[in-house]
Each structure stands twice: as structure tokens, then as C-alpha cells.
Design a protein around this motif. Structure first.
Motif, PDB file in Angstrom:
ATOM      1  N   THR A  24      89.965  28.128 148.707  1.00 16.45           N
ATOM      2  CA  THR A  24      88.748  28.650 149.342  1.00 16.45           C
ATOM      3  C   THR A  24      87.959  27.602 150.135  1.00 16.45           C
ATOM      4  O   THR A  24      87.499  27.889 151.242  1.00 16.45           O
ATOM      5  CB  THR A  24      87.839  29.332 148.301  1.00 16.45           C
ATOM      6  N   PRO A  25      87.764  26.379 149.638  1.00  8.51           N
ATOM      7  CA  PRO A  25      87.025  25.396 150.452  1.00  8.51           C
ATOM      8  C   PRO A  25      87.652  25.164 151.824  1.00  8.51           C
ATOM      9  O   PRO A  25      86.939  25.100 152.839  1.00  8.51           O
ATOM     10  CB  PRO A  25      87.069  24.128 149.588  1.00  8.51           C
ATOM     11  N   ALA A  26      88.961  25.035 151.882  1.00  5.09           N
ATOM     12  CA  ALA A  26      89.626  24.855 153.171  1.00  5.09           C
ATOM     13  C   ALA A  26      89.497  26.106 154.027  1.00  5.09           C
ATOM     14  O   ALA A  26      89.370  26.031 155.255  1.00  5.09           O
ATOM     15  CB  ALA A  26      91.104  24.520 152.953  1.00  5.09           C
ATOM     16  N   GLU A  27      89.491  27.278 153.399  1.00  7.93           N
ATOM     17  CA  GLU A  27      89.334  28.552 154.109  1.00  7.93           C
ATOM     18  C   GLU A  27      87.961  28.641 154.763  1.00  7.93           C
ATOM     19  O   GLU A  27      87.828  29.063 155.912  1.00  7.93           O
ATOM     20  CB  GLU A  27      89.524  29.713 153.133  1.00  7.93           C
ATOM     21  N   VAL A  28      86.921  28.246 154.019  1.00  2.77           N
ATOM     22  CA  VAL A  28      85.562  28.245 154.562  1.00  2.77           C
ATOM     23  C   VAL A  28      85.477  27.318 155.778  1.00  2.77           C
ATOM     24  O   VAL A  28      84.911  27.679 156.823  1.00  2.77           O
ATOM     25  CB  VAL A  28      84.537  27.813 153.496  1.00  2.77           C
ATOM     26  N   ALA A  29      86.044  26.121 155.651  1.00  3.46           N
ATOM     27  CA  ALA A  29      86.043  25.172 156.764  1.00  3.46           C
ATOM     28  C   ALA A  29      86.795  25.733 157.965  1.00  3.46           C
ATOM     29  O   ALA A  29      86.353  25.609 159.112  1.00  3.46           O
ATOM     30  CB  ALA A  29      86.662  23.845 156.323  1.00  3.46           C
ATOM     31  N   ALA A  57      83.964  18.585 157.664  1.00  2.00           N
ATOM     32  CA  ALA A  57      83.377  19.892 157.356  1.00  2.00           C
ATOM     33  C   ALA A  57      83.054  20.009 155.874  1.00  2.00           C
ATOM     34  O   ALA A  57      81.944  20.430 155.494  1.00  2.00           O
ATOM     35  CB  ALA A  57      84.336  21.000 157.781  1.00  2.00           C
ATOM     36  N   LEU A  58      83.990  19.625 155.021  1.00  2.00           N
ATOM     37  CA  LEU A  58      83.782  19.743 153.580  1.00  2.00           C
ATOM     38  C   LEU A  58      82.643  18.852 153.102  1.00  2.00           C
ATOM     39  O   LEU A  58      81.825  19.267 152.266  1.00  2.00           O
ATOM     40  CB  LEU A  58      85.076  19.387 152.839  1.00  2.00           C
TER      41      LEU A  58
END
Length: 314
Positions: A138-143, A167-168
Motif C-alpha cells: 500500500t505505501p508504494a501504491e499511494v506514492a 514521496a514516502l
């Protein structure tokens, strides 16, 4: 001697020797990352079209071709690869976990005589693998969603992330670490739908094609099974995907989020944009998902075959 040779080829329990779990996870991630290099522009177009017309605004793009040409004109060739670093990280986390867990569970539940799990069990395996992978990714998806959406905004409203790690870090510093998991529930829900459809339908389609007698276990069979799998997945997952995309891209307005949850997204899309807007961007979605499915499974099958040939054939 014959018994020794058989044990060497098949292992102590009589089952065929397989690659270690770590290799399964590694190959899953590498297959997804390899596919992403080819389809990243389609992913960007899909995300832009899903955000187009948000809030009853006029749609920015009429078709996927119009979106692609507009992005090329406004942002250049590099613009269509915006967010590639986030796409690769997503595959390294989400796809590695998803395919790794699926492969391990599939083999665990395969009978001693080689009988594969039934269709419903394949679907359950796919949903379990997908939900777990989605949480991790999910964190990579948000970015990725934010980076691919940035170019459609006015210059003073852009987030301007340099790469996925920037981004993260910025999301954590500016909005809190929990924002990295914003939209986690619809992301996991989407993954359940996608993986139940994609992984199970791929296995089932491949098995059906092989049983038909017209196909052998080669690239053509993998390609046909992947295209069938991609079509089923596209039709099933688009409404959940648009909810995920909009939640992960949303901003706070007067201290309140634009959407309360995934159901709120779906309700507002239907109310302000029409029921069939839930399938907005069907063509670029499949144009991205179809080839990505094809390439991922082809890369995975070829790496597995090469590993078996090089390390397990003796």
C-alpha cells in the motif's frame, strides 16, 4: 541405484523437487517488475482517466488515446514514465508477496499424485495472497497514484515528488506515517477481487487449454491463458479500483477528507458522474492489466523453467 536416482529427482516424500520459497518470492517480484517497465505508461493513462471528471467536473480526456497524446504533448516522453520508481517498488513488495504466497500455498495444497487444487480453493488461495500483498504494498501504491496524478494539476498544486523514496519520506513527514496506508481497505478489497479473478482464472484457463489437447505448456498457452485472465479481472475489479485510486489521491478540504471511505467514493461517482463511470477508462485499464498479466506470467514461467533446468534437472 534406481531408488537413489528417484529420490534425488523427486525428494524424500516422493513429490517432485521444487525451487526454495525464497526463489519463488524473488521470481514473483522480478516478473512483476519486468512487466511494469513495459506497461508503466498505460498505468499512468489509466490513473489519469479514473481521476478525470472527478466531482462532476468536465472530463479532461475523451479517450485513452486522447489522454496519451495530451500527456505526451504537455509533459514529454519522460512524462509518460512518471512514477516508474513507485511502480517498481509496488511490484517488489506487492507482487513478490502475492505470487510468492500463492505459489507456496498452491504447491502445499496440490495432492501427492500431482492433482491440483479445485477452482474454489484456487480462488481462496488467490484472495489470501492478494490481500496480504496489498497490505505490504500500500505505501508504494499511494506514492504511485500521487506521482502519476501530479501532472494533471496546476503547477502550484503539484506535490512534486522526485522519486518513490522522496514521496514516502515527505508523506510521512507532512501527513503522518499512517497516510502511507491510506486506502488500505479498498486496496486490499481490490486485491481480493483481482487475485481471485486473475490467479485462479489464469490457473484454470491454462489447465483448460492444456486439457483441450490443442495446446502444450509453452509461451502460446501462457499468453492465451493470461489474456483470458486479464479480461476477467478487468471486468470484475474496475469499480473497486476507481475507489482505491481516488481515496489515495484525495486531499484534505477544510480539515476534512474528500471521501469518507470506498463506499462514499462509489456513491459520489454514481451520483455525480453516472453509474457507468464506475467502469471509466475500461480500455486503458485492460490495456494495462492485460499486457501486465501476460508479461508477468510469461516472465515467471520462463524463470521457473530456467531454474528447474539449471538446478533441479539432476
Amino acid at each position: 541405484m534406481a531408488a537413489t536416482a528417484s529420490a534425488g529427482a523427486g525428494g524424500m516424500d516422493g513429490k517432485p523437487r521444487t525451487s526454495p520459497k525464497s526463489i519463488k518470492f524473488l521470481f514473483g517480484g522480478l516478473a512483476g517488475m519486468g512487466a511494469t517497465v513495459f506497461v508503466q505508461p498505460l498505468d499512468l493513462v489509466k490513473n489519469r482517466m479514473q481521476l478525470s471528471g472527478e466531482g462532476a467536473k468536465t472530463r479532461e480526456y475523451k479517450t485513452s488515446f486522447h489522454a496519451l497524446t495530451s500527456i505526451l504533448k504537455a509533459e514529454g516522453l519522460r512524462g509518460i514514465y512518471t512514477g516508474l520508481s513507485a511502480g517498481l517498488l509496488r511490484q517488489a513488495t506487492y507482487t513478490t508477496t502475492r505470487l510468492g504466497i500463492y505459489t507456496v500455498l498452491f504447491e502445499r495444497l496440490t495432492g501427492a499424485d500431482g492433482t491440483p487444487p479445485g477452482f474454489l480453493l484456487k480462488a481462496l488461495i488467490g484472495m489470501t495472497a492478494g490481500a496480504t500483498g496489498a497490505f505490504v504494498g500500500t505505501p508504494a501504491e499511494v506514492a504511485l497514484i500521487r506521482m502519476t496524478a501530479d501532472g494533471r494539476l496546476p503547477a502550484d498544486q503539484r506535490r512534486g515528488y522526485k522519486n518513490v523514496f522522496n514521496a514516502l519520506i515527505r508523506i510521512t513527514r507532512e501527513e503522518g506515517v499512517l497516510t502511507l496506508w491510506r486506502g488500505c481497505i479498498p486496496t486490499m478489497a481490490r486485491a481480493v477481487v483481482v487475485n481471485a479473478a486473475q490467479l485462479a482464472s489464469y490457473s484454470q484457463s491454462k489447465q483448460f487449454l492444456l486439457d483441450s489437447g490443442y495446446f502444450s505448456d509453452n509461451i502460446l498457452c501462457h499468453f492465451c491463458a493470461s489474456m483470458i485472465s486479464g479480461l476477467v479481472t478487468t471486468a470484475a475489479s474496475m469499480p473497486v479500483d476507481i475507489a482505491k485510486t481516488r481515496i489515495q489521491n484525495m486531499r484534505m478540504i477544510d480539515g476534512k477528507p474528500e471521501y469518507k471511505n470506498g463506499l462514499d467514493v462509489l456513491f459520489k461517482v454514481v451520483r455525480y458522474e453516472g453509474f457507468f463511470s464506475l467502469w471509466k477508462g475500461f480500455t486503458p485499464y485492460y490495456a494495462r492489466l492485460g499486457p501486465h498479466t501476460v508479461l508477468t506470467f510469461i516472465f515467471l514461467e520462463q524463470m521457473n523453467k530456467a531454474y528447474r533446468r539449471l538446478f533441479l534437472s539432476g
